[in-house]
Design an enzyme around this catalytic site. Structure first.
Site, PDB file in Angstrom:
ATOM      1  N   TYR A  77      63.319  25.931  32.139  1.00 55.43           N
ATOM      2  CA  TYR A  77      63.505  24.492  32.420  1.00 55.43           C
ATOM      3  C   TYR A  77      62.671  23.615  31.496  1.00 55.43           C
ATOM      4  CZ  TYR A  77      63.401  20.305  35.520  1.00 55.43           C
ATOM      5  OH  TYR A  77      63.502  19.056  36.073  1.00 55.43           O
ATOM      6  N   ASP A 108      69.704  10.810  35.078  1.00 60.29           N
ATOM      7  CA  ASP A 108      70.611  11.942  35.278  1.00 60.29           C
ATOM      8  C   ASP A 108      71.375  11.786  36.600  1.00 60.29           C
ATOM      9  OD1 ASP A 108      71.665  14.467  34.703  1.00 60.29           O
ATOM     10  OD2 ASP A 108      70.103  15.472  35.859  1.00 60.29           O
ATOM     11  N   CYS A 160      67.127  19.472  44.153  1.00 59.48           N
ATOM     12  CA  CYS A 160      66.108  19.473  45.203  1.00 59.48           C
ATOM     13  C   CYS A 160      66.756  19.146  46.534  1.00 59.48           C
ATOM     14  CB  CYS A 160      65.057  18.430  44.903  1.00 59.48           C
ATOM     15  SG  CYS A 160      64.243  18.737  43.342  1.00 59.48           S
ATOM     16  N   HIS A 169      64.041  16.452  32.440  1.00 59.44           N
ATOM     17  CA  HIS A 169      63.658  15.429  33.419  1.00 59.44           C
ATOM     18  C   HIS A 169      62.223  14.927  33.264  1.00 59.44           C
ATOM     19  CE1 HIS A 169      66.977  17.351  36.050  1.00 59.44           C
ATOM     20  NE2 HIS A 169      67.441  16.201  35.614  1.00 59.44           N
ATOM     21  N   CYS A 191      81.620  11.863  46.735  1.00 55.44           N
ATOM     22  CA  CYS A 191      80.271  11.296  46.675  1.00 55.44           C
ATOM     23  C   CYS A 191      80.377   9.801  46.400  1.00 55.44           C
ATOM     24  CB  CYS A 191      79.511  11.996  45.545  1.00 55.44           C
ATOM     25  SG  CYS A 191      77.972  11.199  45.107  1.00 55.44           S
TER      26      CYS A 191
HETATM   27 FE1  SF4 Z   1      74.063  11.899  47.693  1.00 55.68          FE
HETATM   28 FE2  SF4 Z   1      76.600  11.370  47.117  1.00 55.68          FE
HETATM   29 FE3  SF4 Z   1      75.908  12.124  49.555  1.00 55.68          FE
HETATM   30 FE4  SF4 Z   1      75.250   9.684  48.626  1.00 55.68          FE
HETATM   31  S1  SF4 Z   1      77.288  10.468  49.042  1.00 55.68           S
HETATM   32  S2  SF4 Z   1      73.949  11.100  49.767  1.00 55.68           S
HETATM   33  S3  SF4 Z   1      74.827  10.231  46.482  1.00 55.68           S
HETATM   34  S4  SF4 Z   1      75.736  13.338  47.707  1.00 55.68           S
END
Ligand code: SF4
Ligand code: ADP
Length: 692
Positions: free
Chosen positions: A181, A276, A41, A184, A354
């Site tokens: 789907y 998830d 999303c 979730h 991330c």
């Molecule tokens: Fe989302 Fe990772 Fe960006 Fe944080 S760093 S907003 S968890 S994609």
């Protein structure tokens, strides 16, 4: 095997990553490598389709072999209002959805679409159609005072027809991979699978075989329509302990075995979305492996799964050990759309990893366009024309001073340096990163240091940016140096007077009382006695994290908040219940719906509804209420504009301008760099076309 598409792929540091760049067939289509952006999303959907198309296109440009849409509602009885997802309610929705596929195809990736009927998860607030599900039960996933009605056999036949119509539309829009789907806890097909939600006594209820009948039928319908034109994926929620998961691990294996070769691809999802997409505060990279391992052996079809993968070694291990065929990613692809090509090219130190904070998820939950702490261009590709890797060349020979190397200053200096400006970045302390370094030392937040790590690595390669540690400049110094522009990114400090939402004019505090701020605690100060009240009128993570830190160190902690929940805003990052669990497990006593009113020998609180007061014996109080921008330098420089010779602009940015999230500070740094020599224009938006 080598990679036919990307001859540069190979080995980095002696470890072979070639396996990640092998093509893999999925039914009638073949991927260019194993990087798979699973559906996610983004808060743009049907309202901002061109913005979404550009965002997905950038992922394709960055090397993802498959790029998918988010949930795409197949009809008005699957209306997820207020969430902003995609829609294929009728033929008029096809052009927007097709635009997304076109942008994905332009960059050589396959386009996937996640078709969904949200069943009893859809309260249908726009369409006002009574929700429907396998049984007559309250809607799931929200507290809307609405119940779903039990579907008749005729409803089931209509549902199948609705799904078939959506498949035809998705094919006409050019999609290569069509999702069915059941994950979730969000989709009708999973509600039928779930013994908790399916109480039917007919051929669609009872035994697992019966409960899986509708999933089998919809998969078969989709397969028949796709017939060699596109592949069929099945996204299935798999068991393994999460309490909200519909199926146990044994039942999951049975369903996969039963339907093993009906889809062309299995996409396994562990638990509800909150499990998830667990945050780094509550789970490590690759956390899903245990629940997914072994499922691949039940099918001859390829398998995709996620795990917040950013380490290529971890990815290779997933493939070589036979857990997965594709490295699925939502968040790692959001933080770094160019992750695949960076691995291929051996630029591992340039990966924007991330941090697992779920600010991206908050976009969906607040119905606003997606944002990312690490990647400020996320959601801005079309709206503002930002790209994760490319910036416009500089527009002049101007020199820029950036003061403060927190997330805002680092991003501003890095982006300006990439544009070719001569930048001087000065930092008062010995480390880069500002608040992210301090906060990353708190329980569970270690991954946040990646915000500084990535930028530090890139700055190290830029010869346009000069960096000075342990430096501080006065307004006189700045005026003498002859910079053209100054960005003041000196951050903010937590207030010690209780000023905040609940008390805009502050609290009655006895000067003899010990009051600590989050800055004090992060700097190492500790309460003088054992009993501490942490007052959280901020409502994001800091209050509960500091309470956890102090409780772990042996303090007796009471957490007081005027909100109904601890860290209330973290409902948007899907951490609310996990935080509450951790707070309870840490032995912290929680008082919700109470506000601190005075701090003296005791801490006095009042009920936010009745005003009734109570005293809490406490040696110290930690106030987590609001922050004050540290913007003196910008005010001093602006006040002396008559003395400017070379200087053309001074701007406070990030927390020094308006305290907010780390994501907002990074974004502010990027926005500064993007607009330095441009006329600031409002962002682009799509306006609804009026009906004649
Ligand atoms: Fe989302 Fe990772 Fe960006 Fe944080 S760093 S907003 S968890 S994609
Ligand atoms: P933001 O989130 O807006 O980037 P931070 O508080 O994380 O703000 O970072 C601000 C940084 O600025 C910190 O690293 C701090 O040490 C540094 N800083 C603060 N004041 C000065 C100053 N006068 N000169 C140089 N650096 C400063």
């Amino acid at each position: 095997m080598g990679c036919p598409i990307a001859p540069a792929c190979g080995t980095v540091g002696g470890v072979a990553y070639d396996v990640l760049f092998e093509p893999v067939p999925i039914g009638p289509v073949v991927t260019r490598n194993r990087f798979f952006q699973v559906p996610h999303c983004n808060g743009m959907g049907y309202r901002d389709p061109s913005a979404e198309a550009a965002m997905r296109g950038v992922k394709a440009e960055g090397g993802w072999a498959v790029v998918c849409t988010e949930e795409t509602e197949i009809g008005p009885s699957s209306d997820l209002t207020p969430s902003i997802e995609l829609r294929l309610w009728d033929d008029r929705d096809v052009p927007a959805v097709a635009r997304i596929a076109d942008r994905i195809h332009e960059h050589g990736a396959l386009a996937g679409i996640e078709l969904v009927h949200n069943g009893m998860h859809a309260a249908n607030l726009t369409s006002r159609i009574p929700p429907m599900g396998p049984s007559a039960l309250p809607v799931v996933g929200s507290n809307h005072p609405v119940q779903a009605r039990a579907m008749t056999l005729a409803d089931i036949a209509l549902l199948r027809e609705m799904h078939r119509a959506a498949v035809r539309r998705a094919l006409s829009a050019g999609y290569d991979l069509i999702y069915v789907y059941a994950a979730h806890g969000y989709g009708m097909l999973e509600h039928f699978l779930s013994p908790q939600h399916n109480h039917r006594l007919d051929e669609y209820g009872g035994s697992l075989r019966n409960r899986a009948r509708l999933l089998r039928e919809v998969l078969a319908d989709t397969r028949e329509l796709c017939a060699g034109k596109a592949a069929v994926a099945c996204r299935l929620g798999v068991g393994g302990g999460a309490e909200e998961t519909a199926l146990s691990a044994a039942e999951t294996r049975e369903v996969v075995h039963e339907l093993r070769d009906l889809p062309d691809l299995w996409d396994f999802v562990v638990g509800p979305w909150s499990a998830d997409s667990n945050t780094s505060r509550f789970g490590p990279e690759g956390e899903q492996e245990e629940a997914v391992r072994g499922l691949k052996s039940l099918t001859s079809k390829p398998v995709v799964g996620v795990g917040r993968f950013t380490s290529p070694d971890a990815m290779v291990r997933q493939i070589r050990s036979g857990v997965l065929d594709f490295i699925g990613a939502a968040r790692p692809s959001i933080a770094d759309p160019f992750l695949p090509w960076k691995i291929r090219d051996g630029r591992l130190d340039e990966i924007r990893e991330c941090i697992g904070c779920n600010i991206c998820v908050s976009g969906d939950h607040t119905q606003s366009p997606i944002r990312c702490t690490q990647n400020p261009s996320m959601g801005e590709e079309w709206r503002r024309g930002w790209h994760p890797e490319r910036l416009r060349p500089r527009g002049s020979d101007a020199t820029v001073l950036v003061v403060g190397a927190g997330p805002a200053g680092l991003e501003a200096a890095m982006s300006l340096g990439r544009r070719g400006y001569q930048v001087t970045l000065i930092e008062r302390s010995r480390v880069l990163g500002g608040r992210v370094r301090r906060e990353a030392a708190l329980p569970g937040l270690a991954a946040w240091t990646r915000v500084a790590d990535y930028r530090e690595a890139v700055l190290g390669k830029l010869d346009t940016v000069e960096l000075y540690y342990e430096s501080e400049l006065t307004a006189d110094d700045v005026l003498e140096h002859g910079f053209s522009h100054v960005a003041v990114a000196t951050g903010a400090r937590w207030r010690a007077d209780g000023v905040g939402r609940q008390h805009p004019c502050g609290l009655a505090i006895d000067p003899a009382a010990e009051v600590l701020t989050p800055d004090d605690v992060m700097a190492g100060a500790r309460p003088r006695g054992r009993h501490v009240v942490v007052y959280d009128d901020d409502h994001y993570y800091i209050g509960a994290v500091l309470a956890e830190l102090l409780a772990r160190e042996g303090f007796a902690v009471e957490l007081v908040t005027p909100a109904a929940s601890v860290s209330e805003w973290t409902a948007n990052t899907m951490e609310l219940t996990k935080i509450r669990r951790r707070v309870i497990e840490a032995g912290i006593i929680v008082h919700t719906n109470r506000s601190v009113v005075s701090v003296a020998g005791v801490v006095r609180t009042a009920c936010v509804f009745t005003g009734s007061e109570r005293d809490h014996a406490a040696d110290s109080v930690v106030l987590v209420t609001a922050r004050t921008p540290i913007d003196d330098l910008s005010h001093q420089l602006l006040a002396r504009q008559s003395a400017w010779t070379h200087l053309r602009s001074v701007r406070a940015i990030g927390d020094a301008f308006a305290p907010s999230t780390i994501a907002a500070a990074v974004w502010a740094g990027r926005e500064y760099a993007e607009t330095l020599d441009a006329v600031a224009e409002p962002f682009r938006r799509e306006i609804t076309e009026l009906a004649p």
